[in-house]
Design a protein around this motif. Structure first.
Motif, PDB file in Angstrom:
ATOM      1  N   GLU A  63      -7.669   5.135   8.814  1.00 35.36           N
ATOM      2  CA  GLU A  63      -7.639   5.435   7.380  1.00 35.36           C
ATOM      3  C   GLU A  63      -8.906   4.921   6.690  1.00 35.36           C
ATOM      4  OE1 GLU A  63      -4.709   5.015   3.490  1.00 35.36           O
ATOM      5  OE2 GLU A  63      -4.320   3.762   5.250  1.00 35.36           O
ATOM      6  N   ILE A  64      -9.296   3.690   6.994  1.00 36.32           N
ATOM      7  CA  ILE A  64     -10.492   3.116   6.384  1.00 36.32           C
ATOM      8  C   ILE A  64     -11.739   3.875   6.821  1.00 36.32           C
ATOM      9  CG2 ILE A  64     -11.969   1.060   6.325  1.00 36.32           C
ATOM     10  CD1 ILE A  64      -9.396  -0.634   6.564  1.00 36.32           C
ATOM     11  N   GLU A  65     -11.807   4.174   8.118  1.00 37.42           N
ATOM     12  CA  GLU A  65     -12.980   4.865   8.652  1.00 37.42           C
ATOM     13  C   GLU A  65     -13.153   6.246   8.021  1.00 37.42           C
ATOM     14  OE1 GLU A  65     -16.407   5.369  10.713  1.00 37.42           O
ATOM     15  OE2 GLU A  65     -15.202   3.542  10.618  1.00 37.42           O
ATOM     16  N   ILE A  66     -12.037   6.964   7.842  1.00 37.67           N
ATOM     17  CA  ILE A  66     -12.105   8.300   7.249  1.00 37.67           C
ATOM     18  C   ILE A  66     -12.437   8.218   5.763  1.00 37.67           C
ATOM     19  CG2 ILE A  66     -10.689  10.291   6.561  1.00 37.67           C
ATOM     20  CD1 ILE A  66      -9.313  10.095   9.300  1.00 37.67           C
ATOM     21  N   LEU A  67     -11.715   7.383   5.026  1.00 39.12           N
ATOM     22  CA  LEU A  67     -11.872   7.351   3.569  1.00 39.12           C
ATOM     23  C   LEU A  67     -13.210   6.776   3.123  1.00 39.12           C
ATOM     24  CD1 LEU A  67      -8.330   6.369   2.249  1.00 39.12           C
ATOM     25  CD2 LEU A  67      -9.521   8.543   1.966  1.00 39.12           C
ATOM     26  N   LYS A  68     -13.786   5.863   3.894  1.00 36.60           N
ATOM     27  CA  LYS A  68     -15.031   5.245   3.422  1.00 36.60           C
ATOM     28  C   LYS A  68     -16.196   6.241   3.435  1.00 36.60           C
ATOM     29  CE  LYS A  68     -16.984   3.350   7.684  1.00 36.60           C
ATOM     30  NZ  LYS A  68     -17.907   2.315   8.122  1.00 36.60           N
ATOM     31  N   GLY A  69     -16.031   7.360   4.192  1.00 34.09           N
ATOM     32  CA  GLY A  69     -17.103   8.348   4.237  1.00 34.09           C
ATOM     33  C   GLY A  69     -16.815   9.597   3.426  1.00 34.09           C
ATOM     34  N   ILE A  70     -15.737   9.586   2.640  1.00 34.27           N
ATOM     35  CA  ILE A  70     -15.326  10.782   1.915  1.00 34.27           C
ATOM     36  C   ILE A  70     -15.550  10.630   0.421  1.00 34.27           C
ATOM     37  CG2 ILE A  70     -13.277  12.057   1.130  1.00 34.27           C
ATOM     38  CD1 ILE A  70     -12.213  11.979   3.917  1.00 34.27           C
ATOM     39  N   ARG A  71     -16.195  11.609  -0.187  1.00 32.51           N
ATOM     40  CA  ARG A  71     -16.300  11.698  -1.646  1.00 32.51           C
ATOM     41  C   ARG A  71     -15.959  13.127  -2.036  1.00 32.51           C
ATOM     42  NH1 ARG A  71     -16.111   7.379  -0.656  1.00 32.51           N
ATOM     43  NH2 ARG A  71     -17.435   5.593  -1.153  1.00 32.51           N
ATOM     44  N   HIS A  72     -14.790  13.309  -2.608  1.00 32.94           N
ATOM     45  CA  HIS A  72     -14.337  14.645  -3.012  1.00 32.94           C
ATOM     46  C   HIS A  72     -13.477  14.499  -4.258  1.00 32.94           C
ATOM     47  CE1 HIS A  72     -12.087  18.455  -2.940  1.00 32.94           C
ATOM     48  NE2 HIS A  72     -13.131  18.929  -2.277  1.00 32.94           N
ATOM     49  N   PRO A  73     -13.619  15.416  -5.229  1.00 34.88           N
ATOM     50  CA  PRO A  73     -12.880  15.267  -6.487  1.00 34.88           C
ATOM     51  C   PRO A  73     -11.363  15.321  -6.336  1.00 34.88           C
ATOM     52  CG  PRO A  73     -14.000  17.398  -6.381  1.00 34.88           C
ATOM     53  CD  PRO A  73     -14.545  16.563  -5.268  1.00 34.88           C
ATOM     54  N   ALA A  76      -3.874  11.580  -0.989  1.00 34.87           N
ATOM     55  CA  ALA A  76      -3.905  10.143  -0.689  1.00 34.87           C
ATOM     56  C   ALA A  76      -3.202   9.858   0.640  1.00 34.87           C
ATOM     57  CB  ALA A  76      -3.249   9.369  -1.824  1.00 34.87           C
ATOM     58  N   ASP A  77      -3.179   8.575   0.995  1.00 36.12           N
ATOM     59  CA  ASP A  77      -2.477   8.036   2.162  1.00 36.12           C
ATOM     60  C   ASP A  77      -2.893   8.734   3.459  1.00 36.12           C
ATOM     61  OD1 ASP A  77      -0.851   6.720   3.918  1.00 36.12           O
ATOM     62  OD2 ASP A  77       0.884   6.712   2.585  1.00 36.12           O
ATOM     63  N   PHE A  78      -4.009   8.273   4.004  1.00 38.37           N
ATOM     64  CA  PHE A  78      -4.547   8.834   5.236  1.00 38.37           C
ATOM     65  C   PHE A  78      -4.172   7.988   6.450  1.00 38.37           C
ATOM     66  CE2 PHE A  78      -6.709  11.290   2.187  1.00 38.37           C
ATOM     67  CZ  PHE A  78      -7.314  12.364   2.812  1.00 38.37           C
ATOM     68  N   GLY A  79      -3.033   7.289   6.366  1.00 35.49           N
ATOM     69  CA  GLY A  79      -2.615   6.400   7.453  1.00 35.49           C
ATOM     70  C   GLY A  79      -2.342   7.103   8.764  1.00 35.49           C
ATOM     71  N   PHE A  80      -1.953   8.384   8.716  1.00 37.79           N
ATOM     72  CA  PHE A  80      -1.688   9.144   9.940  1.00 37.79           C
ATOM     73  C   PHE A  80      -2.810  10.118  10.281  1.00 37.79           C
ATOM     74  CE2 PHE A  80       3.156   8.687   9.225  1.00 37.79           C
ATOM     75  CZ  PHE A  80       3.163   7.506   9.957  1.00 37.79           C
ATOM     76  N   ALA A  81      -3.862  10.149   9.478  1.00 35.60           N
ATOM     77  CA  ALA A  81      -4.934  11.136   9.654  1.00 35.60           C
ATOM     78  C   ALA A  81      -5.634  10.955  11.001  1.00 35.60           C
ATOM     79  CB  ALA A  81      -5.935  11.028   8.518  1.00 35.60           C
ATOM     80  N   GLN A  82      -6.131  12.072  11.511  1.00 37.11           N
ATOM     81  CA  GLN A  82      -6.813  12.059  12.801  1.00 37.11           C
ATOM     82  C   GLN A  82      -8.010  13.006  12.756  1.00 37.11           C
ATOM     83  OE1 GLN A  82      -5.693  10.542  16.098  1.00 37.11           O
ATOM     84  NE2 GLN A  82      -4.849   9.211  14.513  1.00 37.11           N
TER      85      GLN A  82
END
Length: 496
Positions: free
Chosen positions: A86-96, A180-186
């Motif tokens: 989740e941290i790895e994905i979200l720290k590189g994402i900027r989207h409205p 929100a909530d990317f805890g299961f994202a892959q």
């Protein structure tokens, strides 16, 4: 760290206040950055490493944030991996339309994710307090969700836990969706198969439940369930027990859409294609993004006005050259971008200026419509003898004769008041058949006549399609007021 019932934990640089929600591993609090301190190094996309405690920069005002507190002692190996992903994905994402991870830090007891604060709560509550959402409102929200998913899809990221509770609203006054909530994202492509159950059963794709083998298309099923719930007030597999839910998910029965409320053809088509149990027959990501009901191309954005203006310049040029049909087509295409430009514009004075221009272009388009319609009717009359000859030559071809009869019915509907949409549907049905027959027709006089008839019908269908869209765009532009989308949402979804 504060224990249960002892209030929020303490975090350097922030004042944690009310609890916004909690789950198995985490609790989310509303918080304020203390005056004179801020900690957003991760907000800069160029920052190369992970954020570390103590990196501060000056801020003049207290910023409101949401802080997700994850208790270290509650984490097992799988939950640690999920959190790191989740941290790895979200720290590189900027989207409205994706919630922003501003920073993260840790102490001896917790890991803290400092997130963008969304004051409007989640989509589940928004739907629940209104019972159902009007199609017009659901469509705007679906465009925003599709925009976020397109961004993720281009980066081979699957969310895998799409549900209304994981979709936040920026505010209730001017609501914008934030995934929100990317805890299961892959990180996975549409063809990467996984075998681990993820997500919530109500929104989980059948192939994930039944086969424990799935790919990125499970997100599309979840989108269908979310849209169904927004429009009808409950998900398609609403159940009183988990056993009942599991039975419904495992069933092979086609999901039937309620007859009420009335929905547009495009909306029902999208729902049915999203809620296809067989993932190989489910709508693809590209077809979803391009679907006419989603219509991402015309989603309100800062580019909408520029694209509308470019088309108007071309329309005026064609108008001056005396090409009424081309000018009308371009004016109609421009209107498709002017309406989202009005939705996007927040300055009242600029919005009024755009509306005034739209009124002028609509008036000119109506004048051109009369000219083109008269010309088209003349061409139809001129083609009557050729059309009659084609019918005579089709007597030994029942399928061709039937398709021509459908085309005749379309022409009759077109002449009837208010029959444009029905006529367009008939033209499209007829053309679907005639194009197949034309491809199989051997060279000769009948093929020449059929080719000419297909060209004429295609021109009529395209003209009608533009008229239907122009009417819808004009109606929507006329109903926009000074507060744009936010007022549309409030007037359609008044809190009960």
């Amino acid at each position: 760290m504060a224990g249960p019932g002892w209030g929020p934990p303490r975090l350097d640089g922030f004042i944690l206040t009310e609890r916004l929600g909690s789950g198995k591993y985490a609790t989310v609090y509303k918080a304020y950055a203390k005056v004179g301190a801020g900690r957003w190094p991760c907000a800069r996309p160029s920052y190369p490493g992970w954020c570390r405690p103590g990196r501060l920069r000056e801020k003049d005002t207290r910023e409101v944030v949401a802080i997700k507190c994850v208790a270290k002692k509650s984490l097992n190996k799988a939950s640690v991996e999920n959190l790191l992903t989740e941290i790895e994905i979200l720290k590189g994402i900027r989207h409205p339309h994706i919630v922003q991870l501003k920073d993260f830090q840790w102490d001896s007891d917790n890991i803290y994710l400092i997130m963008e604060f969304c004051a409007g709560g989640d989509l589940s509550r928004f739907i629940r307090t209104r019972r159902i959402l009007p199609e017009k409102v659901a469509r705007v929200f679906m465009q925003q969700l599709a925009s976020a998913l397109q961004f993720l899809h281009e980066r081979s990221i699957s969310h895998l836990d799409l549900k209304p509770q994981n979709i936040l609203l920026s505010s209730l006054e001017k609501p914008h969706l934030k995934l929100a909530d990317f805890g299961f994202a892959q990180h996975m492509s549409p063809w990467d198969e996984k075998h681990v159950l993820r997500g919530s059963p109500l929104y989980m794709a059948p192939e994930m439940v039944c086969q424990r083998q799935y790919d990125a298309r499970v997100d599309l099923w979840s989108v269908g369930v979310i849209l169904y719930e927004a429009l009808f007030g409950q998900p398609p597999f609403a159940s009183r027990s988990f056993l009942e839910l599991e039975e419904k998910i495992r069933s092979n029965r086609v999901i039937e859409l309620p007859l009420r409320p009335l929905l547009s053809r495009d909306c029902r088509d999208l729902l049915q294609r999203l809620l296809e149990r067989d993932p190989s027959r489910r709508i693809s990501f590209q077809d979803f993004f391009a679907h006419p009901w989603v219509d991402l191309e015309h989603m309100p954005s800062r580019e909408s006005l520029d694209r509308a203006t470019t088309l108007v310049v071309q329309a005026v040029k064609k108008d001056q050259e005396g090409d009424a049909a081309a000018a009308l087509s371009l004016y109609c295409k421009a209107l498709d971008f002017f309406v989202p430009a009005l939705h996007y514009e927040t300055d009242a004075q600029r919005k009024e200026a755009i509306k005034a221009k739209v009124g002028q272009y609509v008036a000119r388009a109506e004048e051109l419509k009369a000219i083109v319609s008269s010309s088209n009717q003349a061409l139809l009359r001129q083609g009557t003898s050729a059309r009659d000859l084609l019918r005579e030559m089709a007597r030994d071809k029942p399928r061709l004769l039937a398709a021509l009869e459908v085309a005749s019915a379309a022409m009759a509907k077109e002449e009837a008041a208010g029959g444009e949409q029905d006529a367009l549907d008939l033209y499209q049905h007829s053309l679907g058949e005639l194009l197949l027959l034309l491809a199989a027709e051997p060279p000769g006089r009948r093929r020449e006549l059929l080719h000419t008839e297909v060209q004429n019908l295609m021109a009529r269908a395209e003209y009608l399609k533009e008229q239907v869209k122009m009417r819808e765009s004009r109606w929507e532009a006329d109903t926009l007021d000074k507060e744009g989308l936010s007022e549309s949402v409030r007037s359609s979804c008044t809190l009960q």
